[in-house]
Enzyme design. Structure first.
Site, PDB file in Angstrom:
ATOM      1  N   ASP A 529      -0.959  -3.752  -6.603  1.00  0.00           N
ATOM      2  CA  ASP A 529      -0.320  -2.482  -6.253  1.00  0.00           C
ATOM      3  C   ASP A 529       0.857  -2.785  -5.327  1.00  0.00           C
ATOM      4  O   ASP A 529       0.666  -3.234  -4.194  1.00  0.00           O
ATOM      5  CB  ASP A 529      -1.358  -1.598  -5.549  1.00  0.00           C
ATOM      6  CG  ASP A 529      -0.836  -0.222  -5.187  1.00  0.00           C
ATOM      7  OD1 ASP A 529       0.395  -0.051  -5.114  1.00  0.00           O
ATOM      8  OD2 ASP A 529      -1.670   0.685  -4.970  1.00  0.00           O
ATOM      9  N   HIS A 530       2.057  -2.543  -5.822  1.00  0.00           N
ATOM     10  CA  HIS A 530       3.250  -2.943  -5.079  1.00  0.00           C
ATOM     11  C   HIS A 530       3.463  -2.108  -3.817  1.00  0.00           C
ATOM     12  O   HIS A 530       4.300  -2.427  -2.971  1.00  0.00           O
ATOM     13  CB  HIS A 530       4.487  -2.868  -5.983  1.00  0.00           C
ATOM     14  CG  HIS A 530       5.530  -3.891  -5.637  1.00  0.00           C
ATOM     15  ND1 HIS A 530       5.658  -4.462  -4.384  1.00  0.00           N
ATOM     16  CD2 HIS A 530       6.500  -4.463  -6.391  1.00  0.00           C
ATOM     17  CE1 HIS A 530       6.660  -5.316  -4.373  1.00  0.00           C
ATOM     18  NE2 HIS A 530       7.186  -5.349  -5.578  1.00  0.00           N
ATOM     19  N   ARG A 531       2.700  -1.052  -3.648  1.00  0.00           N
ATOM     20  CA  ARG A 531       2.814  -0.284  -2.403  1.00  0.00           C
ATOM     21  C   ARG A 531       2.161  -1.035  -1.249  1.00  0.00           C
ATOM     22  O   ARG A 531       2.454  -0.806  -0.092  1.00  0.00           O
ATOM     23  CB  ARG A 531       2.131   1.087  -2.558  1.00  0.00           C
ATOM     24  CG  ARG A 531       2.807   1.995  -3.555  1.00  0.00           C
ATOM     25  CD  ARG A 531       1.983   3.231  -3.829  1.00  0.00           C
ATOM     26  NE  ARG A 531       0.664   2.893  -4.351  1.00  0.00           N
ATOM     27  CZ  ARG A 531      -0.288   3.766  -4.617  1.00  0.00           C
ATOM     28  NH1 ARG A 531      -0.061   5.050  -4.393  1.00  0.00           N
ATOM     29  NH2 ARG A 531      -1.456   3.392  -5.106  1.00  0.00           N
TER      30      ARG A 531
END
Ligand code: CAO
Length: 557
Positions: A529-531
């Site tokens: 998850d790039h967040r």
């Protein structure tokens, strides 16, 4: 068996009230006093009960019809014994909750308050007016708070008996100074509800009317409006076990009106109020969810069958193609399994809401595979077979310890870092994908993990996994190693932030600096998850995993 016409009984001053729900249909068997329809005025709703037991033959009303005392509701084939002698029948008046019309006082004194305060400005005590036979009813909603500016006749609280609910309005316009009741309090005629800094005189007619019947101590009671207002409502789906299931969501008239105005399907909302009552906040929360695309109404789902769980949330997207496949050849239609529906909705949400990135890598498992084969040979008789997945679970725990942001969940603007290591693994079952969880994998050895995995995978295939066995995961592994393939893009299992996909190992030439060596290489696909995770961290995670799998002694470091 006699055919009986059931009519609307005396329902006070309710006249020309709208039928908002039909609770029975032809063919239904009803009991005496079982609710047949719900009617509603602008402020109150009530159920009309049956005068007879029997089988419904014909409905004489439909949704939207206006009815009043004497209107024909339905034809019933009455059970002889239970039927009252008189026919045509009138349904029993919905007492004990029905209030009598309030009589005007001999003289109509201007209302005052129990404390002798004046009504034209200054604080006014607003009390419960005469609410008929209602005696000691519970407050289920407080609709105002101190500081609120209210109009005369604006509803202050909702009260409810076991069969009915009603809103109690304010006798005065003004600013609420103090609210004297809370949810759960029992109130009756004369109970002080609120102190209002009155903006002027009370609503003349209603307050004057009230003065006649309210206790002397409370002449400034909330107006006992025309009895239409006072007639208690009845809106409880649960009270009538023989009523059609889910026919009537539990909500006050105001909430029903709000829902109708907004087009909100009340029956799809889970109430959070007392006894599951749907509150104002529930309706607002539902609408917000639909707007944000996190909630989908059944109507939306029906319109976009395979299109998108959040189909309505992406304006501009083309609708899902509607194709008559039979034009091209024979087809067979099958319902999706329950598991597929659930996992599909979850996967779709996760795919749409999480910014996924997948890093692919290879791990040299030549030595580890040799060790695994040897272990299985040594333990042939134990009945526990060790597969690569057990090592991958152990290796993942080591990597999660080294890179804690992978063992995390997003919660609003915070990251929750977990200090436990529960690893889920995707299991292919005849009914669809399930993800059982190995709890505390950091505290378990390879044999225990292998044993638990085979037990959980069997339970999954047999449809016997409990919710507890599928919850609490920190990180998941999806292994297609037993099947084949090279790399794939696993979908993160929210609220986790990463998932490891594993494919079938194969022997490949690997350059050792001098020559190509045949090495057994395991393809790894890490989605993250790039967040929460950056690409560099993901590359390091994969590299570290590769190092451990190449030399498992590193787990000890
Ligand atoms: N490379 C080569 N062979 C592998 C391997 C790999 N990465 N992983 C497993 N194998 C071998 C095993 O050693 C075993 O070989 P033998 O039969 O010779 O002993 C064989 O493949 C079958 O293994 P398995 O599938 O029974 O056992 P497992 O522990 O690897 O997996 C389970 C268990 C439950 C995860 C698996 O059965 C399963 O359901 N996998 C599918 C998961 C899935 O659907 N993922 C996709 C999710 S997204 O839709």
């Amino acid at each position: 068996m006699a055919l009986v016409e059931v009519k609307v009984p005396d329902i006070g001053d309710f006249k020309d009230v709208e039928v908002i729900e039909l609770l029975v249909k032809p063919g239904d068997t009803v009991k005496v006093e079982q609710s047949l329809i719900t009617v509603e005025s602008d402020k109150a709703s009530m159920e009309i009960p049956s005068s007879h037991a029997g089988v419904v033959k014909e409905l004489k009303v439909k949704l939207g019809d206006k009815v009043g005392e004497g209107s024909s509701l339905l034809m019933l084939e009455a059970e002889g014994a239970a039927a009252p002698a008189a026919a045509p029948a009138t349904a029993p008046a919905p007492s004990p909750v029905r209030a009598e019309p309030v009589e005007a006082p001999p003289s109509t004194p201007s209302p005052s308050t129990s404390s002798g305060r004046t009504e034209s400005g200054g604080p006014v005590d607003v009390v419960v007016p005469d609410i008929g036979d209602f005696d000691e009813v519970a407050v289920i909603e407080v609709l105002v708070k101190p500081g609120d500016t209210i109009k005369a006749e604006q509803s202050l609280v909702t009260v409810e008996s076991d069969k009915a609910s009603m809103e109690i309005p304010s006798s005065h316009a003004g600013v609420v100074k103090d609210v004297r009741v809370k949810v759960g309090d029992k109130v009756k005629k004369g109970t002080l509800l609120a102190v209002v800094e009155a903006a002027g005189a009370p609503a003349a007619t209603t307050a004057a009317t009230t003065a006649a019947t309210a206790p002397a101590a409370a002449p400034a009671a909330a107006p006992a409006q025309p009895s239409e207002r006072v007639v208690p409502t009845a809106a409880l789906p649960a009270h009538e076990p023989s009523a059609p299931k889910g026919a009537l969501p539990h909500a006050s008239p105001t909430i029903r009106k709000l829902a109708r105005e907004l087009g909100v399907p009340l029956e799809e909302i889970k109430g959070t109020g007392p006894k599951g009552r749907i509150t104002h906040d529930d309706v607002h929360g539902f609408v917000k969810g639909v707007m944000a695309g996190t909630v989908q109404t059944k109507a939306q789902a029906a319109k976009a069958p395979a299109g998108a769980a959040a189909g309505g949330a992406f304006p501009g997207l083309l609708p899902w193609p509607q194709v008559d496949f039979t034009k091209f050849g024979p087809v067979e239609r099958k319902d999706l399994s329950r598991i597929k529906k659930i996992s599909g909705a979850n996967l779709h949400r996760n795919w749409v809401l999480i910014p996924h990135v997948t890093n692919h890598d290879d791990a040299d498992i030549t030595e580890l595979e040799a060790f695994r084969v040897q272990l299985n040979k040594e333990n042939e008789k134990s009945g526990v077979k060790v597969t690569m997945l057990a090592f991958l679970i152990k290796a993942s725990v080591a990597a999660l310890k080294k890179f804690p942001e992978f063992n995390a969940s997003l919660d609003g603007e915070q990251i929750v870092l977990k200090q436990y290591f529960h690893i889920g693994f995707a299991a292919d079952t005849p009914n669809g994908l399930m993800v059982p969880v190995i709890k505390d994998a950091d505290k378990k050895g390879i044999f225990q993990i292998s044993q638990e995995m085979s037990e959980l995978a069997k339970k999954a295939r047999d449809g016997k996994l409990s919710p507890a066995e599928m919850s609490g995961g920190c990180f998941s592994i999806s292994s297609l190693g037993g099947i084949g393939g090279r790399y794939f893009t696993p979908i993160i299992n929210a609220p986790e932030v990463a998932i490891l996909g594993v494919c079938k190992s194969s022997t490949e030439p690997v350059w050792d600096g001098k020559a190509f060596q045949p090495r057994l290489m395991l393809p790894l696909s890490l989605s993250w998850d790039h967040r929460v995770i950056d690409g560099a961290a993901a590359a390091r995670f994969n590299a570290y995993l590769g190092q451990i799998l190449a030399d498992f002694r590193r787990v000890l470091l």
